[in-house]
Design an enzyme around this catalytic site. Structure first.
Site, PDB file in Angstrom:
ATOM      1  N   ASP A  70       0.866  -1.187   0.000  1.00  0.00           N
ATOM      2  CA  ASP A  70       0.000   0.000   0.000  1.00  0.00           C
ATOM      3  C   ASP A  70       0.902   1.237   0.000  1.00  0.00           C
ATOM      4  OD1 ASP A  70      -1.751   2.081   0.677  1.00  0.00           O
ATOM      5  OD2 ASP A  70      -2.937   0.801   2.008  1.00  0.00           O
ATOM      6  N   ALA A  94      -3.534   4.932  -7.761  1.00  0.00           N
ATOM      7  CA  ALA A  94      -4.604   5.861  -7.376  1.00  0.00           C
ATOM      8  C   ALA A  94      -5.926   5.122  -7.365  1.00  0.00           C
ATOM      9  CB  ALA A  94      -4.683   7.026  -8.370  1.00  0.00           C
ATOM     10  N   THR A 140      -4.290  13.899 -14.105  1.00  0.00           N
ATOM     11  CA  THR A 140      -5.407  13.936 -15.045  1.00  0.00           C
ATOM     12  C   THR A 140      -5.746  15.367 -15.453  1.00  0.00           C
ATOM     13  OG1 THR A 140      -7.803  13.596 -15.120  1.00  0.00           O
ATOM     14  CG2 THR A 140      -6.869  13.817 -12.960  1.00  0.00           C
ATOM     15  N   ASP A 141      -6.374  15.510 -16.613  1.00  0.00           N
ATOM     16  CA  ASP A 141      -6.851  16.842 -17.022  1.00  0.00           C
ATOM     17  C   ASP A 141      -8.077  17.269 -16.209  1.00  0.00           C
ATOM     18  OD1 ASP A 141      -8.698  15.088 -18.141  1.00  0.00           O
ATOM     19  OD2 ASP A 141      -8.632  15.947 -20.151  1.00  0.00           O
ATOM     20  N   GLU A 142      -8.656  16.321 -15.458  1.00  0.00           N
ATOM     21  CA  GLU A 142      -9.870  16.660 -14.702  1.00  0.00           C
ATOM     22  C   GLU A 142      -9.599  17.675 -13.591  1.00  0.00           C
ATOM     23  OE1 GLU A 142     -12.492  13.393 -13.819  1.00  0.00           O
ATOM     24  OE2 GLU A 142     -11.606  12.174 -15.399  1.00  0.00           O
ATOM     25  N   TYR A 165     -12.868  12.621  -6.967  1.00  0.00           N
ATOM     26  CA  TYR A 165     -11.688  12.080  -7.654  1.00  0.00           C
ATOM     27  C   TYR A 165     -10.765  13.208  -8.116  1.00  0.00           C
ATOM     28  CZ  TYR A 165      -8.846  10.481 -11.592  1.00  0.00           C
ATOM     29  OH  TYR A 165      -7.791  10.254 -12.450  1.00  0.00           O
ATOM     30  N   SER A 166     -11.319  14.147  -8.892  1.00  0.00           N
ATOM     31  CA  SER A 166     -10.435  15.180  -9.462  1.00  0.00           C
ATOM     32  C   SER A 166      -9.873  16.083  -8.365  1.00  0.00           C
ATOM     33  CB  SER A 166     -11.157  15.993 -10.542  1.00  0.00           C
ATOM     34  OG  SER A 166     -12.355  16.541 -10.065  1.00  0.00           O
ATOM     35  N   LYS A 169      -6.946  14.247  -6.912  1.00  0.00           N
ATOM     36  CA  LYS A 169      -5.789  14.296  -7.827  1.00  0.00           C
ATOM     37  C   LYS A 169      -5.178  15.704  -7.824  1.00  0.00           C
ATOM     38  CE  LYS A 169      -4.282  11.523 -10.145  1.00  0.00           C
ATOM     39  NZ  LYS A 169      -3.279  10.441  -9.910  1.00  0.00           N
TER      40      LYS A 169
HETATM   41  N1  LIG Z   1      -7.463   6.216 -16.968  1.00  0.00           N
HETATM   42  C1  LIG Z   1      -7.397   7.464 -17.416  1.00  0.00           C
HETATM   43  O1  LIG Z   1      -8.081   7.822 -18.375  1.00  0.00           O
HETATM   44  C2  LIG Z   1      -6.455   8.447 -16.772  1.00  0.00           C
HETATM   45  C3  LIG Z   1      -6.261   9.684 -17.396  1.00  0.00           C
HETATM   46  C4  LIG Z   1      -5.339  10.587 -16.815  1.00  0.00           C
HETATM   47  C5  LIG Z   1      -4.663  10.243 -15.657  1.00  0.00           C
HETATM   48  N2  LIG Z   1      -4.901   9.030 -15.076  1.00  0.00           N
HETATM   49  C6  LIG Z   1      -4.140   8.713 -13.848  1.00  0.00           C
HETATM   50  O2  LIG Z   1      -3.272   7.623 -14.176  1.00  0.00           O
HETATM   51  C7  LIG Z   1      -3.114   6.784 -13.049  1.00  0.00           C
HETATM   52  C8  LIG Z   1      -3.458   5.362 -13.414  1.00  0.00           C
HETATM   53  O3  LIG Z   1      -4.817   5.306 -13.854  1.00  0.00           O
HETATM   54  P1  LIG Z   1      -5.467   3.923 -14.290  1.00  0.00           P
HETATM   55  O4  LIG Z   1      -6.576   4.243 -15.210  1.00  0.00           O
HETATM   56  O5  LIG Z   1      -4.409   2.992 -14.721  1.00  0.00           O
HETATM   57  O6  LIG Z   1      -6.067   3.436 -12.899  1.00  0.00           O
HETATM   58  P2  LIG Z   1      -6.476   1.972 -12.422  1.00  0.00           P
HETATM   59  O7  LIG Z   1      -7.602   2.162 -11.482  1.00  0.00           O
HETATM   60  O8  LIG Z   1      -6.653   1.064 -13.594  1.00  0.00           O
HETATM   61  O9  LIG Z   1      -5.184   1.458 -11.633  1.00  0.00           O
HETATM   62  C9  LIG Z   1      -4.822   1.951 -10.384  1.00  0.00           C
HETATM   63  C10 LIG Z   1      -3.898   0.937  -9.714  1.00  0.00           C
HETATM   64  O10 LIG Z   1      -3.468   1.487  -8.458  1.00  0.00           O
HETATM   65  C11 LIG Z   1      -3.538   0.463  -7.485  1.00  0.00           C
HETATM   66  N3  LIG Z   1      -3.752   1.071  -6.168  1.00  0.00           N
HETATM   67  C12 LIG Z   1      -4.859   1.711  -5.723  1.00  0.00           C
HETATM   68  N4  LIG Z   1      -4.692   2.112  -4.461  1.00  0.00           N
HETATM   69  C13 LIG Z   1      -3.438   1.756  -4.097  1.00  0.00           C
HETATM   70  C14 LIG Z   1      -2.677   1.919  -2.909  1.00  0.00           C
HETATM   71  N5  LIG Z   1      -3.182   2.529  -1.816  1.00  0.00           N
HETATM   72  N6  LIG Z   1      -1.415   1.437  -2.890  1.00  0.00           N
HETATM   73  C15 LIG Z   1      -0.889   0.807  -3.966  1.00  0.00           C
HETATM   74  N7  LIG Z   1      -1.578   0.608  -5.117  1.00  0.00           N
HETATM   75  C16 LIG Z   1      -2.834   1.083  -5.183  1.00  0.00           C
HETATM   76  C17 LIG Z   1      -4.699  -0.418  -7.903  1.00  0.00           C
HETATM   77  O11 LIG Z   1      -4.612  -1.728  -7.351  1.00  0.00           O
HETATM   78  C18 LIG Z   1      -4.572  -0.395  -9.422  1.00  0.00           C
HETATM   79  O12 LIG Z   1      -3.754  -1.458  -9.874  1.00  0.00           O
HETATM   80  C19 LIG Z   1      -3.989   7.363 -11.944  1.00  0.00           C
HETATM   81  O13 LIG Z   1      -3.173   8.142 -11.103  1.00  0.00           O
HETATM   82  C20 LIG Z   1      -4.982   8.242 -12.694  1.00  0.00           C
HETATM   83  O14 LIG Z   1      -5.406   9.313 -11.884  1.00  0.00           O
HETATM   84  C21 LIG Z   1      -5.776   8.128 -15.605  1.00  0.00           C
END
Ligand SMILES: NC(=O)c1ccc[n+]([C@@H]2O[C@H](COP(=O)([O-])OP(=O)(O)OC[C@H]3O[C@@H](n4cnc5c(N)ncnc54)[C@H](O)[C@@H]3O)[C@@H](O)[C@H]2O)c1
Length: 369
Positions: A70, A94, A140-142, A165-166, A169
């Site tokens: 974690d 996240a 994120t852009d959010e 969420y946003s 972040k």
């Molecule tokens: N998906 C999108 O469209 C998008 C766009 C811009 C930015 N992001 C950012 O990119 C990152 C990854 O997004 P994603 O879509 O792959 O998310 P996801 O939800 O698919 O993956 C998140 C991962 O983080 C792990 N996790 C969660 N809490 C945890 C903790 N306390 N300790 C350790 N691991 C933990 C989860 O097990 C999971 O494997 C995030 O930070 C998100 O904000 C995502």
């Protein structure tokens, strides 16, 4: 020179983290410590082609190691840095789903805010003895809030997040900058638009639509489907992350987006049209006949659109996929990889509505202090 850094990737069992890990292992000489708590969204099977055994979490690839931990656990993070001796960290772990943040914001504050601060502390201790180290934060852009019909988010756009969420972040971005301004930790931040592609957890719009189509279920579209997102193929995103890591300037923020704005309804209709071609329905009807308009998401931002000029001009990044080519690849991947999504659909998430504001749980006190 071949990129051969020692990289910690947090959230490596998630959608984007697993794509980044694949890229680092197949196209660079990097060594990766994949750190993930394996929440509901963590899918170790997503790292199978990188050499991870999802059952034992051991790796047959000498350049990949997996640590189930974690990011809020300070001693585990300190130990991970000391044992692995990273040159850099890509911080992606996240809670990532807006709808879940509406139902239960506490975990978002805990992981995205407290977890990021915990990692920053571990990184700071490590960097003091290893000055070449860089902390790269993926956001994120959010964080910028919502646009009207015109204009784009730039790196100068003020933060105005609306969802839990946003907002979490945005808080994490501020913490990362604060650790640079206050302690001198070298950091890089990227803010990206909506990703889609292989290994995307089926609660998100694109995979949910594909899988509901294949199962003949209604295709939920929030409100009247007019909300606009700027869609980026996940491999284009992770190539940008690598480029920023290699050539971006410490202290800088880079926006990542490919100028692929589509309304949610257009996204769903595109998936339907591709499936009509690749997997026609037995009764001859169109998949779009399954589209069902449902109550809108509370506080639903109208439009996100990224101006990626800085990333393109300063670092030479270009998206390789456009919306149509990337979406076709994605649909084909889900058709070819039922082994990956079938058990998630059956055991973790079957497509039920989230985030309609029905089951709000407040953040636990220990999460917000
Ligand atoms: N998906 C999108 O469209 C998008 C766009 C811009 C930015 N992001 C950012 O990119 C990152 C990854 O997004 P994603 O879509 O792959 O998310 P996801 O939800 O698919 O993956 C998140 C991962 O983080 C792990 N996790 C969660 N809490 C945890 C903790 N306390 N300790 C350790 N691991 C933990 C989860 O097990 C999971 O494997 C995030 O930070 C998100 O904000 C995502």
């Amino acid at each position: 020179m071949l990129y051969s850094k020692r990289c910690i990737v947090t959230g490596a069992a998630g959608f984007i983290g697993s794509a980044l890990t694949r890229l680092l292992l197949t196209e660079t000489g990097a060594t990766v410590l994949a750190v993930d708590k394996l929440t509901y969204a963590g899918v170790p099977e997503s790292l199978k082609e990188s050499g991870l055994d999802p059952a034992t979490l051991s790796s047959s690839n000498p350049r990949l190691e997996f640590l189930k931990a974690d990011i809020c656990d300070q001693s585990a993070m300190d130990k991970a840095f000391a044992d692995f001796r990273p040159d850099t960290i890509f911080h992606l772990a996240a809670e990532s789903h807006v709808d879940r943040s509406i139902d239960g914001p506490g975990e978002f504050v805990r992981t995205n805010v407290v977890g990021t601060a915990t990692l920053l502390q571990a990184a700071l201790k490590w960097w003091k003895a290893h000055p070449g180290f860089v902390f790269q934060h993926i956001s994120t852009d959010e964080v910028y809030g919502s646009l009207g019909a015109e204009g784009f988010f730039t790196e100068q756009t003020p933060y105005r997040p609306h969802s839990p969420y946003s907002a979490s972040k945005a808080s994490s971005d501020h913490l990362v900058r604060a650790w640079m301004d206050t302690y001198g930790l070298p950091v890089k931040i990227t803010n990206c638009s909506n990703n889609y592609g292989p290994y995307h957890f089926p609660e998100k719009l694109v995979p949910l639509t594909i899988l509901n189509c294949l199962e003949g279920k209604p295709l939920p579209v929030y409100g009247s489907g007019v909300n606009v997102r700027d869609w980026l193929y996940v491999e284009d995103h992770v190539r940008a992350l690598l480029l920023v890591n290699e050539r971006g300037k410490p202290g800088e923020t880079y926006n990542v987006g490919g100028h692929n704005e589509r309304t949610n309804l257009e996204v769903v209709e595109t998936v339907c049209a591709i499936l009509d071609e690749l997997r026609p329905r037995a009764d001859g009807s169109r998949y779009s006949s399954l589209i069902t308009f449902v109550a809108d998401r509370p506080g639903h931002d109208l439009r996100y659109a990224i101006n990626p000029d800085k990333l393109m001009g300063d670092l030479g990044w270009r998206a390789r996929e456009n919306f149509d080519s990337g979406m076709r690849k994605t649909v084909q991947w889900y058709l070819d990889n039922e082994w990956w999504w079938r058990s998630i659909r059956e055991k973790k998430y079957a497509g039920e509505r989230l985030g309609a504001g029905r089951s709000i749980s407040a953040p636990a006190a220990s999460h917000v202090v």
